[in-house]
Structures are given as C-alpha cells and as structure tokens.
Design a protein around this motif. Structure first.
Motif, PDB file in Angstrom:
ATOM      1  N   MET A 175       0.990  -1.187   0.026  1.00 50.55           N
ATOM      2  CA  MET A 175       0.072  -0.007  -0.184  1.00 50.55           C
ATOM      3  C   MET A 175       0.858   1.249  -0.136  1.00 50.55           C
ATOM      4  N   GLY A 176       0.627   2.039  -0.818  1.00 50.79           N
ATOM      5  CA  GLY A 176       1.353   3.325  -1.007  1.00 50.79           C
ATOM      6  C   GLY A 176       0.895   4.675  -0.412  1.00 50.79           C
ATOM      7  N   GLN A 177       1.265   5.837  -0.374  1.00 48.46           N
ATOM      8  CA  GLN A 177       1.071   6.888   0.326  1.00 48.46           C
ATOM      9  C   GLN A 177      -0.376   7.217  -0.279  1.00 48.46           C
ATOM     10  N   PRO A 178      -1.130   7.835   0.723  1.00 45.25           N
ATOM     11  CA  PRO A 178      -2.636   8.287   0.186  1.00 45.25           C
ATOM     12  C   PRO A 178      -2.577   9.216  -1.050  1.00 45.25           C
ATOM     13  N   SER A 179      -3.346   9.073  -1.750  1.00 42.54           N
ATOM     14  CA  SER A 179      -3.725  10.119  -2.992  1.00 42.54           C
ATOM     15  C   SER A 179      -5.171  10.890  -2.955  1.00 42.54           C
ATOM     16  N   PHE A 180      -5.300  11.989  -3.454  1.00 41.96           N
ATOM     17  CA  PHE A 180      -6.360  12.671  -3.182  1.00 41.96           C
ATOM     18  C   PHE A 180      -7.041  12.932  -4.621  1.00 41.96           C
ATOM     19  N   VAL A 181      -8.419  13.014  -4.687  1.00 43.95           N
ATOM     20  CA  VAL A 181      -9.061  13.272  -5.460  1.00 43.95           C
ATOM     21  C   VAL A 181      -9.811  14.642  -5.105  1.00 43.95           C
ATOM     22  N   TYR A 182      -9.680  15.850  -5.748  1.00 37.30           N
ATOM     23  CA  TYR A 182     -10.060  17.068  -5.078  1.00 37.30           C
ATOM     24  C   TYR A 182     -10.798  17.822  -6.133  1.00 37.30           C
ATOM     25  N   MET A 183     -11.669  18.853  -5.388  1.00 39.27           N
ATOM     26  CA  MET A 183     -12.406  19.859  -6.347  1.00 39.27           C
ATOM     27  C   MET A 183     -12.163  21.228  -5.931  1.00 39.27           C
ATOM     28  N   LEU A 184     -11.699  22.186  -6.802  1.00 40.49           N
ATOM     29  CA  LEU A 184     -11.633  23.608  -6.351  1.00 40.49           C
ATOM     30  C   LEU A 184     -12.736  24.458  -7.013  1.00 40.49           C
ATOM     31  N   ALA A 185     -13.158  25.474  -6.461  1.00 42.05           N
ATOM     32  CA  ALA A 185     -14.309  26.362  -6.876  1.00 42.05           C
ATOM     33  C   ALA A 185     -13.906  27.711  -6.838  1.00 42.05           C
ATOM     34  N   SER A 186     -14.422  28.672  -7.559  1.00 47.66           N
ATOM     35  CA  SER A 186     -14.055  30.152  -7.819  1.00 47.66           C
ATOM     36  C   SER A 186     -14.844  30.788  -6.693  1.00 47.66           C
ATOM     37  N   LYS A 243      -9.655  28.768  -6.415  1.00 46.64           N
ATOM     38  CA  LYS A 243      -8.887  28.418  -5.579  1.00 46.64           C
ATOM     39  C   LYS A 243      -9.149  27.999  -4.329  1.00 46.64           C
ATOM     40  N   GLN A 244     -10.530  27.768  -4.237  1.00 45.78           N
ATOM     41  CA  GLN A 244     -11.315  27.346  -2.943  1.00 45.78           C
ATOM     42  C   GLN A 244     -11.401  25.823  -3.011  1.00 45.78           C
ATOM     43  N   LEU A 245     -10.857  24.960  -1.982  1.00 49.32           N
ATOM     44  CA  LEU A 245     -11.064  23.529  -1.923  1.00 49.32           C
ATOM     45  C   LEU A 245     -12.245  23.364  -1.094  1.00 49.32           C
ATOM     46  N   VAL A 246     -13.312  22.825  -2.180  1.00 46.57           N
ATOM     47  CA  VAL A 246     -14.486  22.628  -1.645  1.00 46.57           C
ATOM     48  C   VAL A 246     -14.928  21.160  -1.818  1.00 46.57           C
ATOM     49  N   TRP A 247     -14.066  20.233  -2.011  1.00 49.25           N
ATOM     50  CA  TRP A 247     -14.360  18.835  -1.676  1.00 49.25           C
ATOM     51  C   TRP A 247     -12.955  18.014  -2.175  1.00 49.25           C
ATOM     52  N   TYR A 248     -12.885  16.834  -1.402  1.00 47.55           N
ATOM     53  CA  TYR A 248     -11.863  15.939  -1.626  1.00 47.55           C
ATOM     54  C   TYR A 248     -12.215  14.714  -1.094  1.00 47.55           C
ATOM     55  N   GLU A 249     -11.610  13.654  -1.748  1.00 48.20           N
ATOM     56  CA  GLU A 249     -11.553  12.327  -1.228  1.00 48.20           C
ATOM     57  C   GLU A 249     -10.227  11.646  -1.272  1.00 48.20           C
ATOM     58  N   VAL A 250      -9.827  10.697  -0.374  1.00 50.21           N
ATOM     59  CA  VAL A 250      -8.816   9.985   0.083  1.00 50.21           C
ATOM     60  C   VAL A 250      -8.919   8.524  -0.583  1.00 50.21           C
ATOM     61  N   HIS A 251      -7.641   8.182  -1.378  1.00 51.57           N
ATOM     62  CA  HIS A 251      -7.712   7.139  -1.925  1.00 51.57           C
ATOM     63  C   HIS A 251      -6.089   6.433  -1.511  1.00 51.57           C
ATOM     64  N   THR A 252      -6.286   4.954  -1.568  1.00 50.66           N
ATOM     65  CA  THR A 252      -4.836   4.478  -1.033  1.00 50.66           C
ATOM     66  C   THR A 252      -4.177   3.983  -2.401  1.00 50.66           C
ATOM     67  N   ASP A 253      -4.654   4.231  -3.438  1.00 58.93           N
ATOM     68  CA  ASP A 253      -4.057   3.581  -4.654  1.00 58.93           C
ATOM     69  C   ASP A 253      -4.207   4.943  -5.474  1.00 58.93           C
ATOM     70  N   ILE A 254      -2.824   5.418  -6.152  1.00 61.94           N
ATOM     71  CA  ILE A 254      -3.141   6.389  -7.229  1.00 61.94           C
ATOM     72  C   ILE A 254      -3.793   6.079  -8.203  1.00 61.94           C
ATOM     73  N   VAL A 255      -3.472   4.785  -8.670  1.00 61.03           N
ATOM     74  CA  VAL A 255      -4.243   4.548  -9.886  1.00 61.03           C
ATOM     75  C   VAL A 255      -5.863   4.744 -10.101  1.00 61.03           C
TER      76      VAL A 255
END
Length: 96
Positions: free
Chosen positions: A1-12, A48-60
């Motif tokens: 298991m690698g380091q955590p990866s994140f999918v994120y959403m920014l908004a204006s 520039k505003q971080l409005v959502w993100y989720e954590v994944h254990t696998d970058i793929v």
C-alpha cells in the motif's frame, strides 16, 4: 500500500467555476493553486477554494476516479460538493 492520494475539487466561489484534480500531496497542491504558481485554468478563472476531496490508498484508483468525475455533468459535481460541504467552506483551512 502506497501513500494516500487525493481527488479534489476547487471552486471560484459558491456554485462557481469548478476544477477537478488528483495529487499525492493535497496541502501543497492546493497551496500552489492558491498562490497561482502555474499558468492555466485555475489561475485564469480564479479557482482557489478547496470545496471537496476524497482520499484513496492507490494512485491508480485516484486517477480513475478523477477521470470519472471530470466526465460527469455539472449538476452531479455540485451534488458531490453539497453532500460533503453544504456551506461551500474552503476546506483548505481545515488541513493546514
């Protein structure tokens, strides 16, 4: 298991222009967007505003999820944000 990866959403801003990205260092990457270190979409549109993100254990898996969300229609993306962050707070300040 690698380091955590994140999918994120920014908004204006609330219900504003959206940007979806993926990274292994969420704090650094959002800071780079906020400081406008790279020319591109987020700098051009003031996203520039971080409005959502989720954590994944696998970058793929994170990359797969990012691509999936990027193909969603805007309403689905807005619902995703609203489910986690109904006030559209800038979540960046929760991370630092």
């Amino acid at each position: 298991m690698g380091q955590p990866s994140f999918v994120y959403m920014l908004a204006s801003g609330r219900y504003g222009t959206l940007y979806i990205g993926v990274t292994s260092d969420l704090i650094r990457r959002v800071w780079e967007h906020r400081e406008e270190f790279a020319d591109g979409f987020t700098k051009t549109y003031g996203v520039k505003q971080l409005v959502w993100y989720e954590v994944h254990t696998d970058i793929v898996e994170a990359i797969r999820r990012e691509k999936q969300i990027k193909h969603w229609n805007r309403e689905w993306k807005l619902r995703l944000v609203h489910a986690l962050n109904p006030q559209w707070r800038d979540l960046y300040f929760d991370l630092i």
